[in-house]
Scaffold this active site. Structure first.
Site, PDB file in Angstrom:
ATOM      1  N   ASP A 335       0.817  -1.224   0.000  1.00 50.13           N
ATOM      2  CA  ASP A 335       0.000   0.000   0.000  1.00 50.13           C
ATOM      3  C   ASP A 335       0.842   1.260   0.000  1.00 50.13           C
ATOM      4  O   ASP A 335       0.360   2.340   0.313  1.00 50.13           O
ATOM      5  CB  ASP A 335      -0.873   0.061   1.252  1.00 50.13           C
ATOM      6  CG  ASP A 335      -1.675  -1.191   1.458  1.00 50.13           C
ATOM      7  OD1 ASP A 335      -2.332  -1.610   0.510  1.00 50.13           O
ATOM      8  OD2 ASP A 335      -1.627  -1.750   2.561  1.00 50.13           O
ATOM      9  N   SER A 360       2.408   6.713   0.844  1.00 54.53           N
ATOM     10  CA  SER A 360       1.667   5.802   1.699  1.00 54.53           C
ATOM     11  C   SER A 360       0.216   5.970   1.289  1.00 54.53           C
ATOM     12  O   SER A 360      -0.362   7.032   1.474  1.00 54.53           O
ATOM     13  CB  SER A 360       1.859   6.188   3.152  1.00 54.53           C
ATOM     14  OG  SER A 360       0.953   5.478   3.933  1.00 54.53           O
ATOM     15  N   ARG A 361      -0.360   4.932   0.677  1.00 55.27           N
ATOM     16  CA  ARG A 361      -1.677   5.129   0.061  1.00 55.27           C
ATOM     17  C   ARG A 361      -2.824   5.151   1.065  1.00 55.27           C
ATOM     18  O   ARG A 361      -3.868   5.675   0.774  1.00 55.27           O
ATOM     19  CB  ARG A 361      -1.921   4.083  -1.011  1.00 55.27           C
ATOM     20  CG  ARG A 361      -1.010   4.314  -2.171  1.00 55.27           C
ATOM     21  CD  ARG A 361      -1.269   3.452  -3.369  1.00 55.27           C
ATOM     22  NE  ARG A 361      -0.095   3.542  -4.216  1.00 55.27           N
ATOM     23  CZ  ARG A 361       0.837   2.618  -4.281  1.00 55.27           C
ATOM     24  NH1 ARG A 361       0.706   1.515  -3.588  1.00 55.27           N
ATOM     25  NH2 ARG A 361       1.889   2.781  -5.042  1.00 55.27           N
ATOM     26  N   VAL A 362      -2.653   4.552   2.235  1.00 56.52           N
ATOM     27  CA  VAL A 362      -3.765   4.608   3.190  1.00 56.52           C
ATOM     28  C   VAL A 362      -3.420   5.395   4.440  1.00 56.52           C
ATOM     29  O   VAL A 362      -4.282   5.749   5.212  1.00 56.52           O
ATOM     30  CB  VAL A 362      -4.252   3.207   3.615  1.00 56.52           C
ATOM     31  CG1 VAL A 362      -4.801   2.449   2.453  1.00 56.52           C
ATOM     32  CG2 VAL A 362      -3.161   2.437   4.308  1.00 56.52           C
TER      33      VAL A 362
END
Ligand code: ATP
Ligand code: MG
Length: 500
Positions: A335, A360-362
């Site tokens: 992610d 950081s995608r989340v």
């Protein structure tokens, strides 16, 4: 004599392959830690077997005629025509809360010279990841104590964040800093060393011990000198231990250091099994191998206990080449990525994170409000700096505004520099970023930024402890706190400037 012996083995082979006992098999061939066997009817993938010399094995290859087994232990004394017994259960590890603080091998045997830990439950090494129904969005941060990560590339509990970089770029150090920072934060850490030098791992364990981080940490080790089968299994053991804690509603973090060496171990096994080799001689299922492992990281819904398992895989690149097979695979599974660069490392920017391309995608949704409030401005300052820094060499011809961007960005880059094993608390991070983005560092000499940062934090602790306490507690910057921060920063700046 020879004939009599052959005759005996023929009878044995017949008994095992044609007769009733499905649990028995016969070693046909031993190839570098991988055994080809016949018999073992009804064998299942991943099942555990035992050899005559008491070594354990795991079935990882099934064909119509033969079964491929990796030997998890001494394989030197295994000979052809020895008997193999199927244990009728998947390879698993015994876990209990007593495992915390221990150093074990992938089969759960202690490596720290202490007696066996008490056992509670059997956890299979291979498990299908929880489906979406069981999951919940990631909202709680893993505080790493590293300014650059917590502010710009935040990691959430239940996320999979890759740490990627060349040899010696500080990958392990980031993971270890994160573990050290978890003291009293209810996050159980599992550090899994795969194919590393034993001396390096020993040093790392000593570092954790010195920083009292072993009280919340489990260490799973398969060194470079251990059989490849153990190196291949190590991450699954670490993941199973993490799942044990997750299933109890707790939060766990697993560090796989590193998956490049894990891929090498698996490639070696696959080549011995004569599976067809694909790109870079890796077997075709190497992607599935890693995605299956990393997919097990998740945050469970409250209905299922609410625990979480965060994964921090590490990948080593060659000359920063992220387009090689294993790096691209793992990048696409995770992610987000923290990219480490040797150039930055050599220039003294340590941790050597390239904040421009790391993501950081989340994590953003897992940041505390206070951090979000200051990080937004920090991101902007750094983005503008990156854009403008190409012009930095023509400084005398630049307009006032561009020059300001460059000055600010250069100072903020220095603020993100952090010594080893000195994690910061949330309030300390927020306070120093606040001072930076509000311009209190703009007139400080670049070489003095680190000194400013350290002394400013000491100053806050001695004179404004209430600011630190209230940020740590409320996790938000309100007007009152900002006013006190302004007050503190102004006073400190004048003291600092007087003294230099
Ligand atoms: P390898 O590829 O060999 O596993 P690595 O990428 O894991 O290396 P580390 O072992 O973490 O890198 O770090 C390499 C060296 O850099 C170590 O000697 C460590 O002390 C030093 N180092 C790492 N981070 C920092 C830092 N923030 N400040 C100062 N020194 C650092
Ligand atoms: Mg390392």
């Amino acid at each position: 004599m020879r004939q009599a012996k052959d005759h005996f083995f023929n009878i044995l082979e017949k008994t095992i392959t044609q007769e009733k006992d499905e649990n028995l098999g016969l070693v046909k061939e031993v190839r570098d830690g991988v055994v080809m066997a016949i018999g073992l009817k009804g064998a299942e993938y991943g099942e555990m077997v035992e050899f005559e010399n008491r070594s354990l094995g795991q079935i990882i290859d099934l064909t119509e005629e033969q079964v491929g087994i990796i030997v998890l232990g001494d394989y030197q004394s295994i000979e052809s025509n020895q008997i193999i017994r199927k244990k009728n259960k998947q390879l698993s590890i015994n876990v209990s809360k007593d495992i915390i603080g221990r150093v074990i091998d992938p089969l759960g045997n202690p490596l720290d010279g202490l007696p066996n830990y008490k056992k509670d439950k059997d956890y299979p090494l291979e498990k299908i990841a929880p489906s979406v129904v069981y999951r919940k969005p990631v909202t709680v941060p893993v505080e790493t104590g590293l300014l650059a990560i917590d502010a710009l590339i935040p990691i959430g509990r239940g996320q999979r964040e890759l740490i990627i970089g060349d040899r010696g770029s500080g990958k392990t150090s980031i993971a270890i800093d994160t573990v050290i920072n978890q003291k009293g934060k209810n996050l159980i850490c599992i550090y899994c060393a795969i194919g590393q030098k034993a001396s390096k791992v020993a040093l790392l364990i000593e570092t954790l011990r010195q920083h009292e981080a072993l009280d919340h940490t489990v260490i799973v080790v398969a060194n470079a000198s251990d059989p490849v089968a153990l190196q291949y299994l190590a991450p699954y053991t670490a993941c199973a231990i993490g799942e044990y804690f997750m299933d109890q509603g707790k939060d766990a973090l697993v560090i796989y250091d590193d998956l490049t060496k894990h891929a090498w171990a698996y490639r070696q096994i696959s080549l011995i099994l004569r599976r067809p080799a694909g790109r870079e001689a890796y077997p075709g299922d190497i992607f599935y191998l890693h995605s299956r492992l990393l997919e097990r990281a998740c945050r469970l819904d409250e209905k299922y206990g609410g625990g979480s398992l965060t994964a921090l895989p590490i990948i080593e690149t060659l000359e920063g080449d992220v387009s090689a097979y294993i790096p691209t695979n793992v990048i696409s599974i995770t992610d987000g990525q923290i990219f480490l660069e040797t150039d930055l490392f050599n220039a003294g920017i340590r941790p050597a994170i390239n904040v421009g391309i790391s993501v950081s995608r989340v994590g953003g949704s897992a940041q505390t409000k206070a951090m979000k409030q200051v990080a937004a401005k920090l991101k902007l300052d750094l983005a503008q700096y990156r854009e403008m820094s190409a012009f930095a060499q023509f400084e005398s011809e630049l307009d006032e505004e561009t020059r300001r961007f460059i000055q600010r960005g250069a100072r903020m880059t220095q603020v993100l520099v952090q010594d080893l094993y000195q994690p910061l608390s949330l309030a300390e991070e927020v306070a120093i970023i606040w001072a930076g983005v509000n311009g209190y560092l703009d007139n400080i000499d670049i070489k003095k930024v680190n000194q400013f940062k350290k002394e400013f934090l000491t100053y806050l602790h001695t004179n404004y402890q209430e600011i630190i306490d209230s940020i740590n507690k409320q996790k938000v910057l309100n007007e009152k706190i900002e006013k006190s921060l302004k007050d503190a920063s102004e006073k400190f700046l004048s003291i600092f400037q007087e003294n230099i």
